[in-house]
Design a protein around this motif. Structure first.
Motif, mmCIF file in Angstrom:
data_model
loop_
_atom_site.group_PDB
_atom_site.id
_atom_site.type_symbol
_atom_site.label_atom_id
_atom_site.label_comp_id
_atom_site.label_asym_id
_atom_site.label_seq_id
_atom_site.Cartn_x
_atom_site.Cartn_y
_atom_site.Cartn_z
ATOM 1 N N ASP A 1 53.049 2.527 43.011
ATOM 2 C CA ASP A 1 52.000 2.109 42.082
ATOM 3 C C ASP A 1 50.585 2.368 42.587
ATOM 4 N N ASN B 1 49.735 4.738 44.614
ATOM 5 C CA ASN B 1 49.568 6.193 44.508
ATOM 6 C C ASN B 1 49.079 6.553 43.106
ATOM 7 N N GLN B 2 49.771 6.019 42.111
ATOM 8 C CA GLN B 2 49.423 6.344 40.726
ATOM 9 C C GLN B 2 48.026 5.845 40.369
ATOM 10 N N HIS C 1 45.425 8.266 41.951
ATOM 11 C CA HIS C 1 45.354 9.553 41.253
ATOM 12 C C HIS C 1 44.750 9.402 39.854
#
Length: 416
Positions: free
Chosen positions: A240, A242-243, A246
């Motif tokens: 999560d 990471n998302q 990004h």
């Protein structure tokens, strides 16, 4: 249970693969997908050269433990299972003695990393072959930090509190999970605890020590940081943050190098304004905890010698460094021969991930890894303690959080 098979050392014998054998290996799905592709390529290449059918099954890190536990319960399943953290201590009786093979690797590659060794070696017997370290450091947006007036990444936890306040005011907070994320939650809250002098259990591995002033100091720092602007997410699992990074929703988070690597090789949105930094220090020093994986050959394997031979081939220095090169700095090698891996020196932004390996400890430190420390880790006792105290904007009941952790730890460490 599995007794010792070989003392290794000068009498070490090279395991030989059996032509016609089939080997199944279960491991996690890397956050850097090309690394999995290279691992599978090497395994298939070795299999073809030796007349062995090789099947690699990859699952998420969250699925790895229930699948491992089910295989151990059934005494049936993959020939090789990737062990996370101290699982060789937890599943000792299901793991064959691989001392012979580890000693072969030591002869070729030098000393193993002390954390991998502590996890893999149970009562003097190697129950898994050291495989890799996934270093966890802070990934952050330099442009967001500059906009907020923060000129460099904080070097202490108190500095992180100040930075978090400034970043939250810009709408791009520093964020971290305080939930059941096997990587990012454990590698955050254990080092915070240690940095203030707290610990779950004394070095004897028996006496629960969580109920202390030092533990409360760590929790009160965390509460102050959350009140100032650090945003914690109990619902976040390892993908999560990471998302969120990004998607341009956060300015910084603790993670493996995958966020930076995927920006660099896949997304190309924030590569130039992304940097990485090692763990901040607390009053008692700088601590880190990294995600560690090792490979165990399981006692039910009908082709254990073939499985051992394959693992030795995959740990060959040239083969292994082809894999770490493809992994782009996400993985560090667990033997001395890998410590100067050029993949890290090729990109100065990856230095932080090298820097967190040496101060790395394990759940339950300063006690040695054991079945009991592994049980505490898999139950997320430390993370849950912080999570309870950080509820409702950092206003949770500190005493209730400590008491709950103490009760859970005593049920593990002080039971007859």
């Amino acid at each position: 249970a599995c007794g010792p098979q070989s003392s290794g050392g000068p009498t070490a014998t090279i395991p030989k693969p059996r032509k016609g054998a089939s080997i199944r290996l279960l491991q996690w799905t890397s956050f850097v997908k090309p690394a999995d592709e290279e691992f599978k390529r090497q395994a298939a290449e070795w299999g073809a050269a030796n007349g062995v059918t090789v099947a690699i099954e990859t699952v998420t890190g969250d699925q790895l433990q229930p699948k491992t536990a089910a295989a151990v319960e059934a005494s049936s399943g993959p020939d090789i299972i990737q062990m996370q953290y101290a699982w060789p201590q937890l599943y000792t009786d299901a793991c064959l003695d691989v001392s012979n093979e580890v000693n072969i690797l030591i002869g070729k590659l030098g000393k193993p990393d002390p954390v991998n060794e502590a996890y893999c070696k149970v009562n003097g017997t190697w129950r898994a072959i050291p495989y890799t370290i996934v270093p966890n450091a802070w990934t952050y947006r330099t442009d967001d930090f500059q906009q907020a007036g923060v000129t460099s990444f904080p070097k202490t936890w108190d500095e992180l509190t100040s930075a978090a306040a400034k970043l939250k005011a810009t709408g791009k907070p520093i964020s971290q999970t305080d939930g059941h994320a096997y990587g990012d939650s454990l590698t955050m809250w254990n080092p915070v605890l240690w940095g203030f002098g707290g610990k779950e259990v004394n070095a004897d591995g028996k006496t629960v020590a969580i109920n202390s002033k030092e533990t409360r100091d760590a929790i009160r720092w965390a509460q102050g940081a959350v009140k100032a602007g650090l945003v914690v997410h109990p619902e976040w699992l390892d993908p999560d943050n990471n998302q969120a990074y990004h998607a341009d929703r956060i300015s910084g988070t603790l993670n493996g190098a995958s966020i930076y690597i995927r920006e660099k090789i896949e997304f190309h949105h924030y590569t130039d304004v992304t940097n990485n930094a090692p763990m901040p220090s607390g009053p008692k020093g700088t601590f880190a905890m990294n995600l560690i994986f090792n490979h165990a050959v399981m006692k039910w394997s009908p082709d254990a010698e073939t499985a051992k031979a394959m693992l030795l081939a995959l740990m060959d220095k040239d083969q292994y460094m082809k894999w770490t090169t493809v992994a782009s700095g996400y993985n560090a090698g667990p033997f001395d021969a890998f410590h100067n891996d050029p993949v890290f020196s090729a990109d100065p932004k990856l230095k932080a991930f090298q820097d967190v390996v040496a101060p790395g400890k394990w759940p339950g430190w300063p006690a040695s890894p054991s079945k009991k420390t592994a049980q505490s880790q898999t139950q997320y006792i430390v993370a849950d303690m912080f999570g309870k105290a950080l509820a409702n904007g950092g206003t949770g009941d500190v005493e209730a959080a400590v008491a709950a952790a103490e009760t859970s730890l005593k049920a593990i460490f002080e039971r007859p």
